[in-house]
Design an enzyme around this catalytic site. Sequence first.
Site, PDB file in Angstrom:
ATOM      1  N   HIS A 184       0.800  -1.222   0.000  1.00 30.86           N
ATOM      2  CA  HIS A 184       0.000   0.000   0.000  1.00 30.86           C
ATOM      3  C   HIS A 184       0.838   1.280   0.000  1.00 30.86           C
ATOM      4  CE1 HIS A 184      -3.442  -2.666   0.909  1.00 30.86           C
ATOM      5  NE2 HIS A 184      -4.005  -1.801   0.096  1.00 30.86           N
ATOM      6  N   GLU A 239     -12.020 -10.090  -4.138  1.00 28.86           N
ATOM      7  CA  GLU A 239     -10.571 -10.128  -3.914  1.00 28.86           C
ATOM      8  C   GLU A 239     -10.157 -11.313  -3.047  1.00 28.86           C
ATOM      9  OE1 GLU A 239      -9.321  -6.438  -2.102  1.00 28.86           O
ATOM     10  OE2 GLU A 239     -11.076  -6.322  -0.822  1.00 28.86           O
ATOM     11  N   ASP A 279      -5.181  -8.138  -4.001  1.00 30.38           N
ATOM     12  CA  ASP A 279      -5.415  -9.170  -2.982  1.00 30.38           C
ATOM     13  C   ASP A 279      -5.768 -10.507  -3.615  1.00 30.38           C
ATOM     14  OD1 ASP A 279      -4.939  -8.125  -0.393  1.00 30.38           O
ATOM     15  OD2 ASP A 279      -6.602  -6.748  -0.712  1.00 30.38           O
ATOM     16  N   CYS A 283     -10.146  -2.767 -10.019  1.00 35.05           N
ATOM     17  CA  CYS A 283      -9.533  -1.590  -9.393  1.00 35.05           C
ATOM     18  C   CYS A 283      -8.179  -1.919  -8.766  1.00 35.05           C
ATOM     19  CB  CYS A 283     -10.472  -0.951  -8.372  1.00 35.05           C
ATOM     20  SG  CYS A 283     -10.895  -2.042  -7.010  1.00 35.05           S
TER      21      CYS A 283
HETATM   22  C1  PEP Z   1      -6.996  -4.803  -4.350  1.00 38.71           C
HETATM   23  O1  PEP Z   1      -6.843  -5.620  -3.441  1.00 38.71           O
HETATM   24  O2  PEP Z   1      -6.735  -5.035  -5.543  1.00 38.71           O
HETATM   25  C2  PEP Z   1      -7.520  -3.451  -4.047  1.00 38.71           C
HETATM   26  C3  PEP Z   1      -7.853  -2.615  -4.998  1.00 38.71           C
HETATM   27  O3  PEP Z   1      -7.587  -3.082  -2.747  1.00 38.71           O
HETATM   28  P1  PEP Z   1      -6.316  -2.709  -1.846  1.00 38.71           P
HETATM   29  O4  PEP Z   1      -5.124  -2.567  -2.760  1.00 38.71           O
HETATM   30  O5  PEP Z   1      -6.646  -1.448  -1.150  1.00 38.71           O
HETATM   31  O6  PEP Z   1      -6.205  -3.877  -0.930  1.00 38.71           O
HETATM   32 MG    MG Z   2      -7.695  -5.283  -1.526  1.00 40.73          MG
END
Ligand code: PEP
Ligand code: MG
Length: 589
Positions: free
Chosen positions: A200, A444, A468, A515
């Site tokens: 992140h 996810e 994820d 996403c």
């Molecule tokens: C993902 O897991 O692809 C996602 C968009 O959420 P995050 O990266 O915030 O876990």
């Molecule tokens: Mg995620």
Amino acid sequence: MAPESSTKEEIIVQGIAASQGIAYGQIFLYLQSELEIPSYQVDPDKRLDEIARFDKALLTTRQQIAKIQDEVEKSLGKNEALIFDAHLLVLEDQALISETIREFETTGRNIETCFDMVSKKYIQAFSEIDDEYLRERAGDIRDVAQRVLQNLLGEARNSLSRLVERRIVVANDLAPSDSAGIDKGSGLAIVTDSGSKTSHAVIVARSMQVPAVVGVRDLTKRVKTGDWALVDGYEGLVILNPSEQTLFRYGKIQSQKKSFEVLLLEANRQKAVTLDGVDVTLMANIEKVDEVPLVKEFYAIGVGLFRTEYLFLNSSRIPSEQEQFLAYKAIVEGVAPNPVIIRTLDLGGDKPMASDPDLFPKEDNPFMGYRAIRFCLDNHGIFKDQLRAVLLASSLGKVKLMYPMISGAEELARANAMLEECKVELRSRGQPFDDKMEVGAMIEIPSAAAIIDILEKQCDFFSVGTNDLIQYMLAIDRGNDRIAHLYEPAHPAVLRTLKRIVDDAHRLDVPVSVCGEMAGDPVYAPLLLGMGVDSLSMAPPLIPAVKFLVRSMKMADAKALAEKALSMTAAKDAYALCQEFNRKHLKME
Ligand code: PEP
Ligand code: MG
């Protein structure tokens, strides 16, 4: 690029390319450590001096907090700055101060030891109170106490948000709130010993257009603050003491990249439509309210993912319903008439709330632990405050709600039941909201991917979180640099699963977006579109390259690419196909 060069030997270190760009400058070594509090007996003659030292530290802390409050008010607004009133109040708390002095007078131990002991007692007492508001005060006291102790110990707070000169931040690891705290003007680049492309902290760096290289193992042991380095976020290189020739070569590379980026930006004003006339929806992933201007600047069709947890991570306490409403309102109004998908809290995993460790006790497997919807369904007060704030914002524009980390239908049902309770509460308060606000589930977790037909009964759309999904399907911790090479988006199991999600959802007439970071990667975006994904959401600065590809390809060719990639038995072969497609279409005239 600055002309400085060094007489020291040039050293090239390979890491993982995490955020594009080139930076040259001096290093700021950021090593977080627990404060060590010395404990000693104070000479009876020096007791007045010791109390004066305490008064001075309190005064300095007050000035520091007032300054931060002022800066926050200027950059984020009055309401966000109000948080620091609570911190200033802690400094005026006579119980805390006089008890520290009493402790000092009785024991004669140094004032740090006494203050640390008394403040910990208060933190403990507040965190055990059965009242959410009072419990939150524990976080305020903890924050302020740290600052007072740092001032007493004469240690400059090793905080990135205080970095004023433009430096390359080198750290062993960065928490997402650390990278979010780096001021845009001060972080030249980010380099970390650990981490991977989808951790992140890196996602945040990419949104801020700060070049980043991660997974450089023991770099923090080899450099010191002030060393000169060049960071190549395209190739994942860190070059220590770059020679004149290297700087010259990179000067040329940088100007080529810059002119290419200028061309991409110009082309980005056009619509995202393929050569065979298919419109593609490209949306923005954002983490902070101040990224709203980027949504427009990069011509995103709304926000496909607002990671609300950053409102919490960047605060010393849980934001109230009203504070959240103001943040959502700013985004919804800033992005109107386009939609905003607000994702409910995804705290936990690599995003625990550091200011409130009691909410997130240490876990052996945080990514498989107390995270996101699991935490929310367990903390009704926090979750419902958020749901009401989102509902209130839904009366101001096109808002959709999305739950993260859904693993089964029961979670979705429980979350929706709480949403219904919030609607009843708002109705009884007489406050307006969009009763038809769409609700979506993130796909996810592999179990969710396998039951699209079951989940569909309780939601209106799906958004695939590939970051994820890949980590859970392949059992690869997304933040672990040692196994980052095994994190393969083109693995046949991943591709088949993605295709199955899209087909299952479309059979039921439910739209699917992606996403995760795959969506903003020009190598994978055509593959996802070819599989039939309805929209892609990515960090705003990634939109121009993806849009350029969209505009230079035929959807029919993307479909053929997807079909061929799906027939591959090895990830590297499917990846090679995607790369070839990308190279063929990313040529600029
Ligand atoms: C993902 O897991 O692809 C996602 C968009 O959420 P995050 O990266 O915030 O876990
Ligand atoms: Mg995620």
